[in-house]
Design a protein around this motif. Structure first.
Motif, PDB file in Angstrom:
ATOM      1  N   GLU A 260      31.094  27.254  35.252  1.00  0.00           N
ATOM      2  CA  GLU A 260      32.346  28.003  35.417  1.00  0.00           C
ATOM      3  C   GLU A 260      32.720  27.968  36.893  1.00  0.00           C
ATOM      4  OE1 GLU A 260      34.146  32.353  34.154  1.00  0.00           O
ATOM      5  OE2 GLU A 260      32.068  32.232  34.875  1.00  0.00           O
ATOM      6  N   VAL A 261      33.919  27.471  37.176  1.00  0.00           N
ATOM      7  CA  VAL A 261      34.427  27.390  38.553  1.00  0.00           C
ATOM      8  C   VAL A 261      35.639  28.305  38.648  1.00  0.00           C
ATOM      9  CG1 VAL A 261      35.504  25.862  40.244  1.00  0.00           C
ATOM     10  CG2 VAL A 261      33.558  25.044  38.908  1.00  0.00           C
ATOM     11  N   ILE A 262      35.624  29.218  39.636  1.00  0.00           N
ATOM     12  CA  ILE A 262      36.704  30.212  39.765  1.00  0.00           C
ATOM     13  C   ILE A 262      37.277  30.168  41.177  1.00  0.00           C
ATOM     14  CG2 ILE A 262      37.324  32.656  39.532  1.00  0.00           C
ATOM     15  CD1 ILE A 262      34.584  32.937  37.959  1.00  0.00           C
ATOM     16  N   GLY A 263      38.581  29.835  41.263  1.00  0.00           N
ATOM     17  CA  GLY A 263      39.317  29.908  42.537  1.00  0.00           C
ATOM     18  C   GLY A 263      38.712  29.082  43.661  1.00  0.00           C
ATOM     19  N   LEU A 264      38.196  27.898  43.335  1.00  0.00           N
ATOM     20  CA  LEU A 264      37.506  27.092  44.346  1.00  0.00           C
ATOM     21  C   LEU A 264      38.511  26.441  45.298  1.00  0.00           C
ATOM     22  CD1 LEU A 264      34.545  26.362  44.968  1.00  0.00           C
ATOM     23  CD2 LEU A 264      34.911  24.218  43.738  1.00  0.00           C
ATOM     24  N   SER A 267      37.868  21.275  51.066  1.00  0.00           N
ATOM     25  CA  SER A 267      38.522  20.091  51.603  1.00  0.00           C
ATOM     26  C   SER A 267      39.379  19.395  50.539  1.00  0.00           C
ATOM     27  CB  SER A 267      37.440  19.127  52.105  1.00  0.00           C
ATOM     28  OG  SER A 267      38.014  17.929  52.550  1.00  0.00           O
ATOM     29  N   GLY A 268      40.712  19.495  50.675  1.00  0.00           N
ATOM     30  CA  GLY A 268      41.627  18.842  49.741  1.00  0.00           C
ATOM     31  C   GLY A 268      41.715  19.484  48.371  1.00  0.00           C
ATOM     32  N   VAL A 269      41.149  20.704  48.221  1.00  0.00           N
ATOM     33  CA  VAL A 269      41.116  21.394  46.924  1.00  0.00           C
ATOM     34  C   VAL A 269      41.656  22.813  47.106  1.00  0.00           C
ATOM     35  CG1 VAL A 269      39.621  22.201  45.065  1.00  0.00           C
ATOM     36  CG2 VAL A 269      39.085  20.066  46.233  1.00  0.00           C
ATOM     37  N   HIS A 270      42.585  23.244  46.230  1.00  0.00           N
ATOM     38  CA  HIS A 270      43.237  24.541  46.406  1.00  0.00           C
ATOM     39  C   HIS A 270      43.183  25.383  45.124  1.00  0.00           C
ATOM     40  CE1 HIS A 270      44.759  22.667  50.028  1.00  0.00           C
ATOM     41  NE2 HIS A 270      45.273  21.699  49.283  1.00  0.00           N
ATOM     42  N   ASP A 271      42.389  26.452  45.152  1.00  0.00           N
ATOM     43  CA  ASP A 271      42.383  27.464  44.094  1.00  0.00           C
ATOM     44  C   ASP A 271      42.214  26.855  42.699  1.00  0.00           C
ATOM     45  OD1 ASP A 271      42.490  30.048  43.135  1.00  0.00           O
ATOM     46  OD2 ASP A 271      44.664  30.015  42.871  1.00  0.00           O
ATOM     47  N   VAL A 272      41.142  26.111  42.519  1.00  0.00           N
ATOM     48  CA  VAL A 272      40.890  25.429  41.239  1.00  0.00           C
ATOM     49  C   VAL A 272      39.918  26.241  40.387  1.00  0.00           C
ATOM     50  CG1 VAL A 272      39.812  23.399  40.171  1.00  0.00           C
ATOM     51  CG2 VAL A 272      41.378  23.109  42.094  1.00  0.00           C
ATOM     52  N   SER A 273      40.272  26.441  39.123  1.00  0.00           N
ATOM     53  CA  SER A 273      39.393  27.127  38.167  1.00  0.00           C
ATOM     54  C   SER A 273      39.286  26.300  36.887  1.00  0.00           C
ATOM     55  CB  SER A 273      39.940  28.516  37.818  1.00  0.00           C
ATOM     56  OG  SER A 273      40.055  29.316  38.979  1.00  0.00           O
ATOM     57  N   PHE A 274      38.070  26.187  36.357  1.00  0.00           N
ATOM     58  CA  PHE A 274      37.880  25.524  35.059  1.00  0.00           C
ATOM     59  C   PHE A 274      36.496  25.877  34.511  1.00  0.00           C
ATOM     60  CE2 PHE A 274      36.135  22.480  38.105  1.00  0.00           C
ATOM     61  CZ  PHE A 274      34.980  22.005  37.487  1.00  0.00           C
ATOM     62  N   ILE A 310      31.112  29.397  41.960  1.00  0.00           N
ATOM     63  CA  ILE A 310      30.586  28.407  41.024  1.00  0.00           C
ATOM     64  C   ILE A 310      29.431  29.060  40.268  1.00  0.00           C
ATOM     65  CG2 ILE A 310      29.516  26.131  40.738  1.00  0.00           C
ATOM     66  CD1 ILE A 310      30.725  25.374  43.498  1.00  0.00           C
ATOM     67  N   ASN A 311      29.600  29.201  38.945  1.00  0.00           N
ATOM     68  CA  ASN A 311      28.529  29.754  38.103  1.00  0.00           C
ATOM     69  C   ASN A 311      27.932  28.648  37.246  1.00  0.00           C
ATOM     70  OD1 ASN A 311      28.867  32.431  38.977  1.00  0.00           O
ATOM     71  ND2 ASN A 311      30.554  32.755  37.535  1.00  0.00           N
ATOM     72  N   THR A 316      25.321  32.494  39.777  1.00  0.00           N
ATOM     73  CA  THR A 316      26.175  32.010  40.863  1.00  0.00           C
ATOM     74  C   THR A 316      25.370  31.132  41.807  1.00  0.00           C
ATOM     75  OG1 THR A 316      27.578  33.969  40.737  1.00  0.00           O
ATOM     76  CG2 THR A 316      27.687  32.700  42.769  1.00  0.00           C
ATOM     77  N   ILE A 317      25.910  29.939  42.087  1.00  0.00           N
ATOM     78  CA  ILE A 317      25.251  29.025  43.029  1.00  0.00           C
ATOM     79  C   ILE A 317      26.207  28.712  44.172  1.00  0.00           C
ATOM     80  CG2 ILE A 317      23.762  27.981  41.258  1.00  0.00           C
ATOM     81  CD1 ILE A 317      25.690  25.517  41.339  1.00  0.00           C
TER      82      ILE A 317
END
Length: 501
Positions: A260-264, A267-274, A310-311, A316-317
């Motif tokens: 689980e990725v929350i608000g990551l 570098s070149g990545v903006h507020d990605v969740s999936f 990042i879960n 959480t890691i």
């Protein structure tokens, strides 16, 4: 048809433990583009190396412009009018574009002084012809991989060759750069050049080529005109069998959420969740520069994250290095297998076990018998064509190198496997084998992320597809509901969702 400008007849070449070419033949005609096709390991690159004098031939003949020919090396063949654009770039990042194009044959005046103004002017003309926007005084190292490939092409054009060999020329190019290249190929064809075009992208073959020569296992299978065949017929010639299903997706009952990725943001990545479930393949689509690889590298720990969570397995890691990513159970297979994925001077065995040595170590000692057992299992499972596990990996074909790169990631027994362009530069037969392996590990419950620029691959293999644009997620679809139009709309930044579609 016109008389061939270049003829390779019944060429033979053997290396220790393998016969690379077994009566292979090729004709190149002036004013026509000849596709040279075959699976990885079919002998295409070896044939070109024999032609340009890198390898001496063991049997057969070469005729160029109607005369017997034997070149002592690439410089000799180049001076005769045969240029080769290699898949692996042959350039020096610390020099300017112009210096790279004219290295070893600079324009000189009195007293041997280099005429810099003339050199830059000629180099700028070549760049304009290829629609490259940089000045020829720019350092090569400041260019993207695709732009560097265009410089390699400009270098070949500067020789005003009669025969130009292009080995996977569009592998690192954007769609716009590919269009520019095709325009130049059409110009060269009109000028009477003979072109050999090596590519695994069947669509390109039917778009730009006039004729096709197919090799299989080092043997000449046939020559035909593009107008006389289709994709299915060509695939059958290449692999010796019908490929009934190019993308053999299997349905697997998905397990719990693994990643689980929350608000990551990084570098070149903006507020990605999936999210990603066990036994699921998440496809990641988007245009070049959309941030797909950067996102994977932030998740894996190869690039720093600025914020976000990042879960993994509800824990959480915070991976701050690739070693961290591996230790947590995330394996990343790079799109650049030669730059990031493999150590070309080491053996198949050493490359495969490199990241898993901690799992093969007891009491501070590597258990070599366990290592050999594991490596041999993967060689058999992946059908890796190598004389022995001790073979230097740089001697294997691209498809077999790619299989070793994937096996290297799997030997760490990861929870999440990230495959970044896993079939780039890989022939249709090896692609099918890689897809079947992906399915095998999917069925065993592994969570897989598949990053690919090939929309049919993403659509054909994924369960769910996430599209990126400018470092953000611009769309997400169930694979059964997605199509190329929807993915492309999201890839260029148009907001669309499954329900609206």
């Amino acid at each position: 048809m016109t008389q061939a400008i270049l003829q390779l007849n019944e060429i033979e070449k053997a290396f220790p433990g393998v016969k690379a070419l077994d009566k292979a033949s090729l004709n190149v005609y002036p004013g026509r583009v000849m596709a040279l096709m075959g699976e990885n390991g079919a002998g295409k690159s070896t044939l070109m190396k024999v032609l340009t004098g890198i390898h001496p031939l063991d049997g057969g003949t070469i005729h160029y412009q109607g005369q017997p020919a034997a070149f002592k090396g690439p410089r000799d063949s180049q001076q005769a009018g045969i240029s080769i654009i290699h898949q692996e770039l042959n350039l020096i990042p610390e020099l300017t574009i112009a210096e790279n194009i004219f290295i070893g044959r600079e324009f000189t005046g009195a007293m041997g002084r280099i005429q810099w103004a003339k050199m830059y002017e000629e180099a700028d003309k070549l760049l304009a012809r290829l629609n490259v926007k940089h000045s020829s005084q720019t350092l090569l190292g400041d260019l993207s991989l695709g732009e560097q490939q265009m410089v390699e092409i400009a270098k070949a054009l500067s020789f005003e060759s009669k025969v130009i060999i292009m080995d996977e020329p569009t592998d690192a190019l954007t769609d716009t750069e590919t269009e520019s290249l095709f325009k130049v190929i059409n110009e060269l064809r009109d000028q009477g050049c003979g072109i050999v075009y090596i590519s695994h992208r069947l669509k390109e073959i039917f778009e730009i080529c006039d004729d096709i020569t197919v090799l299989r296992d080092g043997k000449f299978i046939g020559e035909c005109q593009v107008a006389e065949t289709n994709e299915d017929g060509l695939i059958e010639m290449m692999v010796g069998r019908k490929l009934e299903e190019q993308y053999p997706r299997i349905d697997v009952q998905h397990g719990e959420t693994c990643l689980e990725v929350i608000g990551l943001t990084g570098s070149g990545v903006h507020d990605v969740s999936f999210t990603l479930k066990r036994g699921e393949i998440l496809g990641v689509s988007g245009l070049m520069g959309a941030g797909r690889t950067e996102l994977m590298k932030v998740v894996y720990g190869a690039l720093p994250s600025e914020r976000g969570v990042i879960n993994l397995d509800n824990k959480t890691i915070n991976p701050i290095s690739p070693q961290d990513g591996l230790a947590n159970g995330i394996a990343y297979i790079s799109e650049d297998r030669k730059g990031d994925g493999l150590v070309l001077g080491l053996s198949v065995k050493e490359n495969m076990s490199l990241c898993a040595l901690n799992k093969l170590t007891k009491g501070g000692r590597i258990q070599h018998s366990d290592e050999v057992l594991a490596v041999d299992d993967f060689i058999k499972l992946f059908n890796i064509k190598t004389p022995t596990r001790e073979q230097i990996i740089g001697n294997l074909s691209g498809g077999n190198q790619q299989k070793v790169a994937i096996a290297k990631g799997l030997m760490t027994k990861p929870k999440v496997l990230i495959l970044d362009e896993p079939t780039r530069g890989v022939d249709v037969g090896a692609k099918k084998e890689i897809y079947q392996l992906i399915n095998k590990f999917k069925a065993e419950g592994m969570s897989i992320i598949l990053v690919s620029s090939e929309m049919p691959e993403v659509l054909g293999m994924s369960d769910r597809i996430m599209v990126m644009h400018e470092g953000r997620i611009s769309g997400e679809f169930d694979a059964k509901e997605a199509d190329q139009e929807k993915l492309l709309a999201c890839a260029v930044g148009k907001k669309i969702n499954e329900e609206a579609a």
